[in-house]
Structures are given as C-alpha cells and as structure tokens.
Design a protein around this motif. Structure first.
Motif, PDB file in Angstrom:
ATOM      1  N   ALA A  15      46.812  38.159  15.355  1.00 26.70           N
ATOM      2  CA  ALA A  15      46.990  38.188  16.884  1.00 26.70           C
ATOM      3  C   ALA A  15      45.861  37.913  17.720  1.00 26.70           C
ATOM      4  CB  ALA A  15      47.744  39.296  17.286  1.00 26.70           C
ATOM      5  N   ALA A  16      44.770  38.859  17.227  1.00 25.69           N
ATOM      6  CA  ALA A  16      43.440  38.527  17.640  1.00 25.69           C
ATOM      7  C   ALA A  16      42.871  36.992  17.813  1.00 25.69           C
ATOM      8  CB  ALA A  16      42.329  39.310  16.788  1.00 25.69           C
ATOM      9  N   ALA A 152      35.140  40.615  18.563  1.00 28.56           N
ATOM     10  CA  ALA A 152      34.777  39.708  19.594  1.00 28.56           C
ATOM     11  C   ALA A 152      35.930  39.618  20.571  1.00 28.56           C
ATOM     12  CB  ALA A 152      34.646  38.483  19.006  1.00 28.56           C
ATOM     13  N   THR A 153      37.280  39.858  19.998  1.00 29.71           N
ATOM     14  CA  THR A 153      38.368  39.800  20.827  1.00 29.71           C
ATOM     15  C   THR A 153      38.514  41.022  21.670  1.00 29.71           C
ATOM     16  OG1 THR A 153      39.540  38.441  19.237  1.00 29.71           O
ATOM     17  CG2 THR A 153      40.943  39.233  20.821  1.00 29.71           C
ATOM     18  N   ALA A 154      38.244  42.053  20.887  1.00 30.97           N
ATOM     19  CA  ALA A 154      38.436  43.419  21.748  1.00 30.97           C
ATOM     20  C   ALA A 154      37.589  43.484  22.711  1.00 30.97           C
ATOM     21  CB  ALA A 154      37.983  44.593  20.580  1.00 30.97           C
ATOM     22  N   VAL A 155      36.241  43.013  22.549  1.00 28.27           N
ATOM     23  CA  VAL A 155      35.129  43.113  23.732  1.00 28.27           C
ATOM     24  C   VAL A 155      35.988  42.142  24.948  1.00 28.27           C
ATOM     25  CG1 VAL A 155      32.952  42.234  24.396  1.00 28.27           C
ATOM     26  CG2 VAL A 155      33.061  43.252  22.339  1.00 28.27           C
ATOM     27  N   SER A 287      34.363  34.953  21.452  1.00 26.43           N
ATOM     28  CA  SER A 287      35.617  35.039  20.529  1.00 26.43           C
ATOM     29  C   SER A 287      36.507  33.598  20.617  1.00 26.43           C
ATOM     30  CB  SER A 287      36.705  36.185  21.073  1.00 26.43           C
ATOM     31  OG  SER A 287      37.220  35.875  22.488  1.00 26.43           O
ATOM     32  N   SER A 288      36.234  32.951  21.729  1.00 25.15           N
ATOM     33  CA  SER A 288      37.275  31.418  21.578  1.00 25.15           C
ATOM     34  C   SER A 288      36.501  30.761  20.671  1.00 25.15           C
ATOM     35  CB  SER A 288      37.254  31.018  23.046  1.00 25.15           C
ATOM     36  OG  SER A 288      37.796  31.731  23.978  1.00 25.15           O
ATOM     37  N   ALA A 291      37.339  31.709  16.993  1.00 27.02           N
ATOM     38  CA  ALA A 291      38.502  31.364  16.511  1.00 27.02           C
ATOM     39  C   ALA A 291      38.872  30.094  16.226  1.00 27.02           C
ATOM     40  CB  ALA A 291      39.670  32.050  17.662  1.00 27.02           C
ATOM     41  N   ASN A 292      38.248  29.234  16.953  1.00 27.87           N
ATOM     42  CA  ASN A 292      38.228  27.959  16.525  1.00 27.87           C
ATOM     43  C   ASN A 292      37.447  27.532  15.224  1.00 27.87           C
ATOM     44  OD1 ASN A 292      39.930  26.170  18.830  1.00 27.87           O
ATOM     45  ND2 ASN A 292      38.515  27.499  19.857  1.00 27.87           N
ATOM     46  N   ILE A 293      36.438  28.046  15.269  1.00 23.19           N
ATOM     47  CA  ILE A 293      35.512  27.739  13.907  1.00 23.19           C
ATOM     48  C   ILE A 293      36.388  28.536  12.415  1.00 23.19           C
ATOM     49  CG2 ILE A 293      33.613  28.732  12.571  1.00 23.19           C
ATOM     50  CD1 ILE A 293      31.846  28.019  15.409  1.00 23.19           C
TER      51      ILE A 293
END
Length: 430
Positions: A15-16, A152-155, A287-288, A291-293
């Motif tokens: 989900a993150a 990173a997503t939590a931040v 975080s974006s 996620a893509n990497i």
C-alpha cells in the motif's frame, strides 16, 4: 529467480507503494488551473471526489486481475495472458521506454528545482545524485527496499497531514473561496469535463502494487487490500487538501496559479511559507522516485522471462532483486535528466498508458465471461468496470483531441515497440 516467501512484503508495504506513486506535485499545483475555468468551488471539489471514485474503480478491477494472474509486471502480464503476447509486449515496451523511467526523471528534476530554495546545488546535479542513491538503496534486498519505501512514504503522509491540519486549525482570512462559495454545480460543462481529465492524472499510480504481485505475501488477500486501501487513503487526503486550500485562500489568490501550495503556505506560515512548502515537496518526491525505481524494473524482468532479447535483465541477486533491471532503468532516467527538456515525451505517455489501462480492465470483463468467477471478486461487477471503461475511452478521446501531436508521438512509440517485438521473435527463433 523470484522472491521466496521469506523475502516478500505485506500489504502495508504494498500500500505504501500505491500511496507513494499516487501522491505527487499535481495535488499542489492543479487547483488554480481548475478555478480559472470553473466558477463553482463546490464543482472543483466534486472533481477530486470523482477522481478518487474513478481510481477506486480501477483498483477494484486490478485487484481481481492481479489475483487471477498472480505474476509481476502489471499491464504487461495482464495483456500478455488475456489477449496476446504482442499486446503485452507493447504495454511492457511503453513502461520500459517511457512510463517509469520518465516518471523517475521528472520527479527528480522537480525535486532539484524545489530544493533550490534551500540548497545551493544545481537542479540537474541533485536529480542525478538522487536517482543514483535511491537506485542503490533498491539494489540489495526486498527487505531494504520495503524499509526505505515505508519510511519515505510515512514522511510523505505525515507532512501532508500536518499541512491539512494546519489549513483547518489555523485561523482563515476573510473572503476565502469556501466561505464565499454558493452551492451550485457545473457538471456536464466542457470546463468540468476537461478538468476531470487532468484530475485523473493526479490520481494515476493507483495500480502500482499490481506490478510487484510476486513480491507480496498471499497476494489473493494482500493485493486487494493494498490497492483499495492505498487508493482510499490518497483520495481522502486529496479531497481534504483541496478543501484546506479553498478554506485558506480566496478565488482571486488561486485563480490561474500553478504554485497553489506555496500561496497557501505563505498564508499559513508567513514569509517562510514558500521555503517550507519547497522542503515539503522535495521530501514528498523522494518516496515517489523510490516507488518508481522499485516497481519499474519488475516489468523489465517479467519481459525478460518471456523474451530472450531481454534475458540479460532477468537475473536477480541472491535476495531476489533484479539489480540489472534497476540500473538499466536508472540509466534511462539519467539520460533523460541530462538531455532535457523531454516534457513532450511525458505528455505523450499519458495517451498510451491510458490505452493499456483501458485494455486491462476490458480484459477482466472478457475473462469473467470466458472463465467465470475465481477467488477475489471486484465489488460492483460489471457496472464498476463498464463505468470505468466509458470514462477511460472518453479520456483517451479528449487526449487525442487536446494533444494530437503528443498522441501521434505515442502511436509512433508503439510502432517502434511493434518492430522490437518482431525482431525479438526473430531473435528467439534464431
């Protein structure tokens, strides 16, 4: 070699990835352009609610597709098995050449631009450094990728919540957009419909977890959870953030403005507001990019399993990470950063990516008709899929009309992909 059970992630990490892919700079920049065209503030908010509902319909469909075809690769995997390897290959080709690599490059360049407000570093140098460092973080193990992505997503979520709370807790000036808005709706107007197209851009990324199905524990349970809950969380945050902007700023302050986040930050936090929002968005983008990497190389690996010309990139390290694919994608992203501008490439990707998403959801209808129900079942079937397809076909039509040059470039990219497919089959035969 793919991830063993001991090296897989749960639904929270999946989900993150969805949240990180969805939340980007669009949520901070597009409101002013919508207000410029649409008089009713409530209609603007309705756009964001509808954007969330459309994304949720897509998430329902991809949750069923991913549990019926539990292999990583997203549209590549779906179209390969539902229709024909050729369509799957084209979907993978678009992801490889434009989709994820371009998203990484654009986000890294945007981060470099925002960081100029508080770091004395040239934007392209910072973009290169960020891509290299985050690619390195995703080159060792799935556990490390998961920990980095979750952090990173939590931040990102924390910063967004702080901004939303500040919008509603701090006193608002007089004459703001919401305080003076009369309740009227402009549904069906051309401005509203075009606005909906661009809101769907801001919601893109809801399908991210479908690209890493093989790295998710018990995907029949955890994939639907990740896609649906991730999409719901982002949709709620998006609507609250736009409402917060409208609660703090006037129509005159927002009308036609791109840097809506900076305008509202200045209202909330004074002279330091601009620098603060620049820092926020820079941290958001980590975080974006991450996620893509993480996700993009899994498409390359899936293609490599089926087409021998990509076989070099199929090799995983001892921890189940396709390191060669990670660095191939990083190389494409770095090339884009260093040879910018390439914004037209990103624009034309919108047309072809929407096309393959539409084909994937249509494929679910075909599979259900052909094979019946199996395992997880999409809520609202088949009406959810029919509505999603109707909107998607309309969006594709608007993109062709509104961006004919970019759409033609997308078609040209598909032609190159078709030639590559033909060559790959010949290479395999040889």
């Amino acid at each position: 070699m793919h991830a063993s059970n001991g090296r897989k992630i749960g639904w929270i990490s999946a989900a993150a990835i969805v949240v990180a892919n969805m939340i980007g700079t669009g949520v901070f920049t597009s409101l002013g352009l919508q207000i410029e065209k649409i008089d009713s503030v409530w209609s603007v908010l309705l756009l964001w609610v509808l954007g969330g509902l459309i994304a949720l319909m897509g998430a329902f469909s991809y949750a069923e597709l991913g549990t019926r075809l539990p292999k990583s690769g997203g549209e590549y995997n779906f179209l390969y098995h539902i229709y024909h390897p050729f369509l799957g290959y084209l979907a993978g080709w678009v992801s490889l050449t434009v989709g994820f690599a371009a998203s990484v490059a654009l986000a890294a360049m945007a981060m470099g631009q925002y960081a100029q407000d508080f770091l004395p570093v040239r934007p392209e140098f910072l973009a290169v450094g960020v891509i290299v460092l985050i690619s390195l973080a995703h080159s060792f193990s799935i556990r490390q990728s998961s920990n980095f992505q979750n952090g990173a997503t939590a931040v990102k979520l924390l910063l967004m919540l702080v901004f939303i709370i500040a919008c509603f807790v701090l006193p608002a000036p007089e004459g703001t957009a919401l305080s003076e808005a009369s309740f009227e709706l402009e549904i069906g107007t051309s401005a509203f419909m075009v606005g909906l197209v661009y809101v769907t851009y801001s919601f893109s990324g809801w399908n991210a977890a479908a690209y890493i199905v093989e790295e998710i524990r018990t995907p029949a349970v955890n994939l639907p959870k990740a896609l649906i809950l991730g999409t719901l969380v982002v949709s709620l945050l998006y609507v609250l953030l736009q409402a917060g902007f409208l609660y703090q700023a006037s129509v005159q302050q927002l009308d036609g403005q791109i840097e809506v986040g900076k305008i509202v930050a200045h209202i909330l936090f004074g002279a330091t507001g601009g620098q603060l929002i620049s820092l926020f968005i820079s941290l958001f983008l980590i975080s974006s990019i991450s996620a893509n990497i993480w996700v993009g190389p899994r498409v390359v690996r899936a293609m490599a399993d089926d087409f021998s010309i990509w076989h070099f990139f199929a090799k995983d390290n001892a921890s189940g990470v396709p390191v060669r694919a990670v660095w191939m994608q990083a190389g494409i992203s770095l090339f884009m950063v260093l040879t910018s501008p390439f914004d037209r490439v990103f624009l034309y990707s919108g047309f072809v990516l929407q096309l393959f998403t539409t084909l994937a959801v249509a494929g679910l209808l075909w599979m259900r008709w052909r094979d019946g129900k199996a395992g997880y079942s999409s809520p609202g079937y088949p009406w959810v899929q029919i509505i999603f397809l109707a909107i998607s076909v309309w969006v594709i039509g608007v993109l062709i009309y509104d961006q004919p040059g970019e759409s033609l470039m997308g078609a040209a990219n598909l032609l190159v992909g078709a030639i590559s497919y033909w060559w790959s089959r010949r290479y395999r035969a040889d």
